[in-house]
Design a protein around this motif. Sequence first.
Motif, short mmCIF file in Angstrom:
data_model
loop_
_atom_site.label_atom_id
_atom_site.label_comp_id
_atom_site.label_asym_id
_atom_site.label_seq_id
_atom_site.Cartn_x
_atom_site.Cartn_y
_atom_site.Cartn_z
N SER A 197 61.49 45.37 -36.21
CA SER A 197 62.66 44.54 -36.51
C SER A 197 63.94 45.10 -35.90
O SER A 197 64.85 44.34 -35.54
CB SER A 197 62.83 44.40 -38.03
N PRO A 243 64.09 42.90 -31.04
CA PRO A 243 65.09 41.87 -30.70
C PRO A 243 66.21 42.36 -29.79
O PRO A 243 67.15 41.61 -29.52
CB PRO A 243 65.67 41.48 -32.08
N VAL A 245 62.57 42.04 -41.12
CA VAL A 245 61.92 41.23 -40.08
C VAL A 245 62.41 39.79 -40.14
O VAL A 245 62.70 39.17 -39.11
CB VAL A 245 60.38 41.27 -40.25
N ILE A 246 62.52 39.25 -41.36
CA ILE A 246 63.01 37.87 -41.52
C ILE A 246 64.42 37.72 -40.97
O ILE A 246 64.73 36.78 -40.22
CB ILE A 246 62.97 37.47 -43.01
N THR A 266 64.58 37.94 -37.18
CA THR A 266 64.08 36.71 -36.56
C THR A 266 65.14 35.62 -36.57
O THR A 266 65.41 34.98 -35.54
CB THR A 266 62.83 36.22 -37.29
N SER A 316 68.05 36.47 -34.23
CA SER A 316 67.68 36.30 -32.83
C SER A 316 67.70 34.83 -32.42
O SER A 316 68.19 34.47 -31.34
CB SER A 316 66.29 36.89 -32.56
N LEU A 317 67.16 33.97 -33.29
CA LEU A 317 67.15 32.53 -32.99
C LEU A 317 68.57 31.99 -32.88
O LEU A 317 68.88 31.17 -32.00
CB LEU A 317 66.39 31.78 -34.09
N PRO A 375 57.74 37.78 -29.84
CA PRO A 375 56.97 37.71 -31.09
C PRO A 375 55.51 38.12 -30.91
O PRO A 375 54.89 38.65 -31.85
CB PRO A 375 57.09 36.24 -31.51
#
Length: 468
Positions: free
Chosen positions: A320, A324, A376-377, A380, A383-384, A410
């Motif tokens: 994590s 990224p 991690v969530i 993610t 990053s998006l 991923p």
Amino acid sequence: MNPIKNALKNLSVTTTNVIIALIFFVITAKISSPAFFGKVVIVQLLEIVTSTFFYFIPGQIITREISYLYAKKEITKEVVGKFLSFPFLVLPIFLILLIFPDYVKLAIPYLFLYLLNGVMTAVMIGMDMFTESAITGNFFLVIRWGIAIIAVLYHNIYLFVKIWTLGGILSVSMNYAFISKKVGLVLPTPDFAFLFRHFREGLPVYLSSFAGFLSSQGDRVTTAYLLGSYYLGIYQFSALVAGVPSMILGALGGVLLPTASFYKALGKDEKKMSSLSFIFLSLLTFLTVIISIPIGEIIIIHFFPNYKEGLEVFVLLLISATLPFPIGSLTNFIVAFKRNLRPFLILSILNGSLVLLTSYLLIPRIGIMGGAISQVIVATISSLFIIFYSIRTSVFSTGRKEIILLFLIPVVGIYEAIDPPFLDFLLILLILLVFKLFKIITEEDVKIIEGFLPHGLKFVSKILSKLT
């Protein structure tokens, strides 16, 4: 401004910090009491508070503005003096610390010097003074972690703070001498209109640091509250080891903002800069993650067996924090190209809220793994968001090569989380094969990189040529 040479200079400081700090903490943990160790941690925490809450004009804004002026040969000592004045204006706020224990009061001069030194460093890297910054940085680290061992031997926190203050005085003096040699004798000259303009522009970045503090520490706080100090120790140790690869990559990525600002001021193609950086940082990140996880597991198992319970947490936290990185590096280009920064305040608030919410929901059910999954969530979602905003503001374009790399991120993360035994070597071969088959790196890209490589690293271009 050479990004590769400057990255190597930054890396020298990070390497010194990792090695000497590791030695310092191992010795301190062995020969000092937990009470003394805790006081050292408090002084470090005050540094984080200073850089988070008292840095009213973010270093990114200072570096960008100085880089633009430096590229156009319009840099003056008056402009530098205006930026250097703001730590002096902030100085009265440090008096809040007078209500705390004596050693915290004694740390007030050091914390002021820490802030002033941060502003000086932001100015210096904006003027391509990475050599001078590396000299000062390494010198300060030797005092900070090396000479401070004397205070540990005497179990004297007051001597410890005094040594750090001496290091701050010498560091600020050296940086001041370097800056004055570059632009002339600089005097801090407050210009409230000038400072307020840059404060207002950097306000989203400044406010986001508050939420960033929550997102980076929320899982630790929740772990301590719900599980106690034992599991907090395992989690924090796992996070410490997992953070080393991202710290090293961060040293390399630290040159992106001044370099992008410098060449943007000269009219270079924005998307070409961001795309080329994204491609090479992706390759470097993939290799770093794949290599770091087995090395970290070996270190924990053989040298710190008491922390083996945190191995799975270590893997997720490393993924994590590190994977990224190519996406996160795009934020440097968003700042350098003067795009609207307000959305990052929303992102930081979202991240901070998510860390607290997911940690509170997951940790009671699955223990410290819940904190790692929380990170991690958040990584993610963050990053998006950065990908979407970078595309929307025309900082980054998603061609075939970029889409392939975004898909690989991923894939590598899931692969490493599953952790098939002894198959990391195959994953490296797969990554290199993808770069080769899809021609992610072109001969033109290699020529651009070769132009920046120092003589001793010319072999790197030959290696990259094999992937074209």
